[in-house]
Design a protein around this motif. Structure first.
Motif, PDB file in Angstrom:
ATOM      1  N   HIS A  84     -16.185  16.773  20.874  1.00  0.00           N
ATOM      2  CA  HIS A  84     -14.877  16.790  20.905  1.00  0.00           C
ATOM      3  C   HIS A  84     -13.360  18.060  20.628  1.00  0.00           C
ATOM      4  O   HIS A  84     -12.509  17.720  20.763  1.00  0.00           O
ATOM      5  CB  HIS A  84     -14.978  16.553  19.416  1.00  0.00           C
ATOM      6  N   LYS A  85     -14.157  18.521  21.805  1.00  0.00           N
ATOM      7  CA  LYS A  85     -13.127  19.705  22.092  1.00  0.00           C
ATOM      8  C   LYS A  85     -11.838  19.200  22.890  1.00  0.00           C
ATOM      9  O   LYS A  85     -10.662  19.393  23.178  1.00  0.00           O
ATOM     10  CB  LYS A  85     -13.389  20.889  22.915  1.00  0.00           C
ATOM     11  N   THR A 188     -10.259  26.498  18.274  1.00  0.00           N
ATOM     12  CA  THR A 188     -10.926  26.031  17.203  1.00  0.00           C
ATOM     13  C   THR A 188     -10.005  26.362  16.176  1.00  0.00           C
ATOM     14  O   THR A 188      -8.508  27.080  16.450  1.00  0.00           O
ATOM     15  CB  THR A 188     -12.039  26.935  17.000  1.00  0.00           C
ATOM     16  N   GLY A 230     -18.237  25.813  13.518  1.00  0.00           N
ATOM     17  CA  GLY A 230     -17.917  27.103  13.929  1.00  0.00           C
ATOM     18  C   GLY A 230     -17.018  27.669  13.755  1.00  0.00           C
ATOM     19  O   GLY A 230     -16.717  29.018  12.488  1.00  0.00           O
ATOM     20  N   GLY A 232     -14.416  25.671  12.959  1.00  0.00           N
ATOM     21  CA  GLY A 232     -14.543  24.930  11.839  1.00  0.00           C
ATOM     22  C   GLY A 232     -13.145  23.678  12.490  1.00  0.00           C
ATOM     23  O   GLY A 232     -12.928  22.887  12.006  1.00  0.00           O
ATOM     24  N   SER A 233     -12.905  23.334  14.228  1.00  0.00           N
ATOM     25  CA  SER A 233     -12.298  22.383  14.273  1.00  0.00           C
ATOM     26  C   SER A 233     -12.684  21.001  14.314  1.00  0.00           C
ATOM     27  O   SER A 233     -12.519  20.108  13.503  1.00  0.00           O
ATOM     28  CB  SER A 233     -11.812  23.057  15.397  1.00  0.00           C
ATOM     29  N   ASN A 234     -14.178  20.653  14.019  1.00  0.00           N
ATOM     30  CA  ASN A 234     -15.066  19.178  14.114  1.00  0.00           C
ATOM     31  C   ASN A 234     -15.268  19.277  13.024  1.00  0.00           C
ATOM     32  O   ASN A 234     -14.986  17.842  12.542  1.00  0.00           O
ATOM     33  CB  ASN A 234     -15.927  19.499  15.328  1.00  0.00           C
ATOM     34  N   SER A 374     -21.280  16.262  17.096  1.00  0.00           N
ATOM     35  CA  SER A 374     -19.648  16.681  18.076  1.00  0.00           C
ATOM     36  C   SER A 374     -19.985  16.723  18.943  1.00  0.00           C
ATOM     37  O   SER A 374     -18.751  16.909  20.095  1.00  0.00           O
ATOM     38  CB  SER A 374     -19.378  17.619  17.117  1.00  0.00           C
TER      39      SER A 374
HETATM   40  C1  LIG Z   1     -17.593  24.359  20.581  1.00  0.00           C
HETATM   41  C2  LIG Z   1     -18.882  23.223  19.584  1.00  0.00           C
HETATM   42  C3  LIG Z   1     -18.620  23.496  18.245  1.00  0.00           C
HETATM   43  C4  LIG Z   1     -18.368  24.522  17.501  1.00  0.00           C
HETATM   44  O1  LIG Z   1     -16.684  24.988  17.140  1.00  0.00           O
HETATM   45  P1  LIG Z   1     -16.025  23.778  15.862  1.00  0.00           P
HETATM   46  O2  LIG Z   1     -14.636  24.311  15.930  1.00  0.00           O
HETATM   47  O3  LIG Z   1     -16.804  24.966  14.601  1.00  0.00           O
HETATM   48  O4  LIG Z   1     -16.292  22.498  15.699  1.00  0.00           O
HETATM   49  C5  LIG Z   1     -19.205  22.439  17.941  1.00  0.00           C
HETATM   50  N1  LIG Z   1     -19.688  21.673  18.219  1.00  0.00           N
HETATM   51  C6  LIG Z   1     -20.069  21.541  19.288  1.00  0.00           C
HETATM   52  C7  LIG Z   1     -20.719  20.223  20.448  1.00  0.00           C
HETATM   53  C8  LIG Z   1     -18.941  22.422  20.080  1.00  0.00           C
HETATM   54  O5  LIG Z   1     -18.651  21.427  21.821  1.00  0.00           O
END
Ligand SMILES: *Cc1c(COP(=O)(O)O)cnc(C)c1O
Length: 391
Positions: A84-85, A188, A230, A232-234, A374
């Motif tokens: 998702h990044k 994030t 992590g 928290g973005s996804n 994600s």
């Molecule tokens: C970086 C990452 C995460 C953790 O980041 P969030 O900001 O919490 O989403 C989760 N899944 C994947 C595949 C990632 O690359």
């Protein structure tokens, strides 16, 4: 100023004086461009033709049989870059261009955000510097190489333990001296205002699409939406599609590492306490003297001692629940998804799948759950092999 970007008592703007104008400039630009028809059209085109949106909502039939209720996977693993990044790096990268910035900087831990930023630096022809702890550089060779292939400069960070929190500190420090031409592309839904709001906005297509797909494919809203957390973005990206539907339970899953009774875990919301880190008031893993604790869990992408402030707020208000999954259950879930569906999930995403597996026998068969997948797990195959060698 202190009241901006607050989620209840969380969030805020705890940064050195010199960064305030830079953050305000981003806030003003975001407010100006986010609803602008040309900006929206350009970003939408990039989401579609470069990244691969919309991603499918896939009914995982054999995995559903295994857990005893209906599981739908939101396939962010199919995006360009494998996670998702890219939603966030495309959005912030485009904003940087509209602001007339010519250079990007970013922090990275495992290298996933560094790589997603480097891809966009190449795409937009912008000079890109990635700050990365030297411990992380040593253990994430392949991503370092890929970033360099994209033309980015990887700057080793010596301080502290040479991990993500040190990389963020150095990136912020560098930014204070280069705010004129440089955009800090934060990875994030954490950090100082306006980042938590911006990152949520650029990750919101996950939730918006998923809600629409549920109505089309299931004919109703799901009972539960789950995602790993992590920074928290996804999770905030998928949760925001269902925020206003109180009947939909939101469950965030953190890294339980070797167990919550050990110090080797990343379960910030489940076990942490409130403090200030990287510009925001939120939950943190800290000792009794307020020293940040090193985190450790099987997936490097969840290895962050803080968490986005909006999740702290969703926890406090009870709108979302936060649980943890330990390393062994994550490895079980990783293997189970591959065996039942032929899909290799990222170890981060496998935390959400581990929670689903822990709910076996505890939910009615007709329960519909959407899990955010994600990212894809190709990057993790070696790590899994080191824990559980195949015969
Ligand atoms: C970086 C990452 C995460 C953790 O980041 P969030 O900001 O919490 O989403 C989760 N899944 C994947 C595949 C990632 O690359």
């Amino acid at each position: 100023m202190k009241h901006k970007g607050r989620f209840g008592t969380f969030g805020g703007f705890y940064v050195p004086e010199v960064l305030i104008p830079a953050l305000e400039e981003i806030e003003v630009a975001f407010d100006r461009w986010k609803d602008d028809p040309q900006f929206i059209a350009e970003l939408d085109g990039l989401y579609r033709f470069y990244a691969g949106r919309p991603t499918p909502l896939y009914r995982a039939k054999r995995f559903s049989e295994l857990v005893g209720f209906n599981v739908y996977l939101k396939r962010e693993d199919l995006l360009h870059g494998g996670a998702h990044k890219v939603n966030n790096t495309l959005g912030q990268g485009l904003l940087a261009r509209y602001m007339g910035k010519t250079k990007l900087i970013a922090e990275t831990g495992a290298g996933q955000h560094g790589l997603a930023t480097s891809m966009i630096g190449a795409l937009f022809g912008m000079e890109t510097k990635i700050f990365m702890g030297k411990t992380d550089i040593a253990r994430q060779n392949v991503n370092v190489h890929k970033m360099k292939l994209c033309g980015a400069e990887v700057i080793p960070v010596e301080g502290g333990t040479g991990t993500l929190k040190d990389a963020i500190n150095d990136a912020l420090r560098y930014w204070t001296a280069h705010v004129d031409d440089t955009f800090y592309l934060f990875g994030t839904a954490g950090g100082p205002h306006p980042y938590p709001t911006i990152v949520k906005h650029f990750q919101s297509p996950i939730g918006v699409e998923a809600r629409k797909q549920c109505l089309e494919q299931i004919g109703k809203l799901p009972d539960i939406v789950t995602a790993c957390v992590g920074g928290g973005s996804n999770a905030i990206g998928i949760f925001c599609g269902f925020e206003a539907d109180p009947q939909v339970r939101l469950v965030g899953v953190e890294g339980g590492g070797k167990g919550l009774d050990t110090h080797e875990h990343c379960a910030t919301l489940v076990t942490g306490s409130v403090g200030v880190l990287h510009g925001a008031q939120t939950y943190l893993l800290q000792d009794e003297n307020g020293q940040i604790r090193e985190t450790e869990c099987i997936s490097a992408g969840l290895d962050y001692p803080g968490v986005g402030p909006e999740h702290a707020y969703l926890k406090e208000t009870g709108r979302a629940e936060y649980v943890s999954a330990d390393d062994e259950s994550v490895l079980d879930a990783f293997a189970a998804l591959i065996r039942t569906e032929g899909i290799i999930p990222a170890l981060e995403s496998s935390h959400a799948l581990a929670w689903l597996m822990s709910m076996k026998g505890k939910l009615p068969h007709e329960t519909n759950i959407v899990a955010n997948l994600s990212g894809r797990g190709d990057k993790d195959v070696g790590i899994v092999e080191s824990y559980r060698p195949l015969e």
